[in-house]
Design a protein around this motif. Structure first.
Motif, PDB file in Angstrom:
ATOM      1  N   PHE A 270      -4.383  -5.906  -6.630  1.00  0.00           N
ATOM      2  CA  PHE A 270      -5.438  -5.617  -5.658  1.00  0.00           C
ATOM      3  C   PHE A 270      -6.663  -6.507  -5.878  1.00  0.00           C
ATOM      4  CE2 PHE A 270      -3.417  -1.198  -5.418  1.00  0.00           C
ATOM      5  CZ  PHE A 270      -2.694  -1.531  -4.278  1.00  0.00           C
TER       6      PHE A 270
ATOM      7  N   TYR B 136      -8.758  -0.143  -2.567  1.00  0.00           N
ATOM      8  CA  TYR B 136      -7.511  -0.073  -3.330  1.00  0.00           C
ATOM      9  C   TYR B 136      -7.726  -0.422  -4.794  1.00  0.00           C
ATOM     10  CZ  TYR B 136      -4.831   0.752   0.874  1.00  0.00           C
ATOM     11  OH  TYR B 136      -4.318   1.323   2.003  1.00  0.00           O
TER      12      TYR B 136
ATOM     13  N   THR C 148       0.809  -1.218   0.000  1.00  0.00           N
ATOM     14  CA  THR C 148       0.000   0.000   0.000  1.00  0.00           C
ATOM     15  C   THR C 148       0.849   1.278   0.000  1.00  0.00           C
ATOM     16  OG1 THR C 148      -0.204  -0.232   2.411  1.00  0.00           O
ATOM     17  CG2 THR C 148      -2.012  -1.056   1.060  1.00  0.00           C
TER      18      THR C 148
END
Length: 431
Positions: free
Chosen positions: A403, A323, A257
């Motif tokens: 993701f 995300y 991230t």
């Protein structure tokens, strides 16, 4: 430090040392697991190498169950606490010293290993010292205080220190120098913690070393009995799988991230500056994580873990979709990015409550403390192994597909949770 047996006169108020002890406990863990990731990214290391090598630094925390008996056998918890703070101070200064050099990656990793080992040992000693220096009533009274100051340490480490590094990057135009100075600041701060605790930590009678020698043969037999009893409990296989796989998606996500937020838009990232990252992850994200954890604890105290298990499974899994959205949208709105991070971290904090309470639930019975230590070792292992391959997967798939892979892996969280059998009364507040 030769006269480490110095004993402060009188009984110290827990307020004099609990806040600083747990504030200090948070910083080296963040330096090893989070700040190092951001620093290496800013210094041009590939995502694959960052994820693999920094995930491996989790190993000392995974080995805590096997190392903690040695801490119990040798010296006092107070001695270990202060000596480890000194080792952390030295390792922080050494990391700062290596950053501007030509072999900074290998050398800094070596000192991060020293820091990780010292920090894991400090965790063992500080938590043991907390139980020995306080009465049962005081332990309950200050458990919220220690948690609060640990969270404040996280905000300082992941938020303020990263922002300081970002400000220095702008002011000096030298990324390596900026991060070197940031680690020197952290080293000085830890020296102050070491000196303060050297003179302020009380010396409880229960923490003094016994004069008679320990029987190592008896100790090893008891240790082996503890391992066997841990693995032969009811639902042992299900429990171990749950500990290893419940957070599998998060283990993949957490190493990527920050890299995603930093990488430029042309490479699929969001292109945040170091200062913006410190605000988004280290302030907004930590606040969301903390609020989620508090709400999770309140919910379980009212309805019990069994009742809240599935809402928490959903909470730790579905918010990861933010995300996927950010990877497609690649928005430049800091407010929108902050909102997404808050939602994901709030969900993680709420869902993580179920995980931690299940560790306590499984540890109940004989050898409760040792069994809980084994559970926390498996917890560290559950983050380390997926994290080591996360960088390779991301660079092979790209951020968007990576993701989506994380979202697919949430099926593992649901699968292992369906197999749990939990007493419906566990976690409820007693009338």
């Amino acid at each position: 430090m030769s006269h480490i047996s110095y004993r402060p006169k009188g009984k110290r108020s827990p307020w004099a040392w609990i806040p600083t002890l747990y504030f200090a406990e948070a910083l080296p863990y963040l330096a090893v697991m989070t700040i190092s990731t951001i620093m290496y990214k800013r210094l041009g290391i590939s995502n694959t190498d960052i994820a693999f090598y920094t995930s491996g630094l989790d190993l000392p925390w995974g080995n805590k169950p096997f190392w903690s008996p040695i801490v119990d056998l040798l010296k006092t918890k107070r001695w270990w606490t202060i000596i480890m703070e000194l080792c952390i101070s030295v390792s922080l200064a050494c990391v700062a010293w290596t950053i501007p050099g030509p072999y900074f990656f290998k050398l800094s990793l070596a000192f991060f290993w020293l820091m990780a080992f010292s920090s894991a040992t400090h965790d063992i000693a500080a938590d043991g010292y907390y139980m020995q220096a306080l009465t049962a009533h005081e332990q309950s009274l200050f458990v919220g205080i220690r948690s609060t100051f640990y969270r404040l340490g996280m905000i300082l480490g992941k938020g303020l220190l990263v922002i300081i590094a970002g400000e220095l990057e702008i002011f000096t135009r030298d990324v390596a120098f900026s991060w070197s100075m940031t680690f020197y600041v952290l080293a000085v701060l830890f020296v102050l913690f070491t000196i303060y605790h050297r003179f302020v930590l009380p010396c409880p009678t229960s923490d003094r070393q016994e004069n008679e020698p320990r029987n190592m043969h008896v100790f090893m037999n008891e240790f082996w009995e503890t391992i066997v009893s841990f693995c032969t409990k009811k639902q042992a296989n299900v429990a171990i799988l749950f500990m290893l796989l419940y957070r599998f998606p998060e283990a993949l996500l957490v190493k990527i991230t920050d890299l995603f937020l930093i990488d430029p838009v042309i490479e699929g990232g969001l292109g945040l500056s170091t200062i913006e990252l410190g605000w988004v992850q280290g302030t907004v994200g930590i606040i969301g994580l903390t609020l989620g954890g508090i709400l999770g604890g309140i919910a379980v105290s009212i309805g019990g873990l069994k009742r809240w298990l599935w809402p928490m499974v959903i909470s730790i899994s579905l918010p990861d979709i933010v995300y996927v959205y950010l990877a497609y949208a690649q928005t430049t709105s800091l407010n929108l990015i902050s909102t997404c991070i808050f939602v994901e971290q709030f969900g993680y904090g709420f869902g993580f409550t179920a995980y931690m309470l299940y560790l306590i639930y499984y540890s109940q019975g004989k050898h409760q403390t040792a069994h809980y230590a084994f559970c926390t070792g498996l917890m560290a292992l559950s983050m380390m192994l997926p994290g080591m391959i996360a960088g390779y997967l991301q660079e092979s798939l790209g951020y968007t597909h990576f993701f989506w892979l994380v979202m697919m892996c949430t099926g593992l969280t649901f699968l292992v949770s369906t197999c749990l059998k939990i007493d419906s009364e566990f976690g409820k507040k007693k009338r």
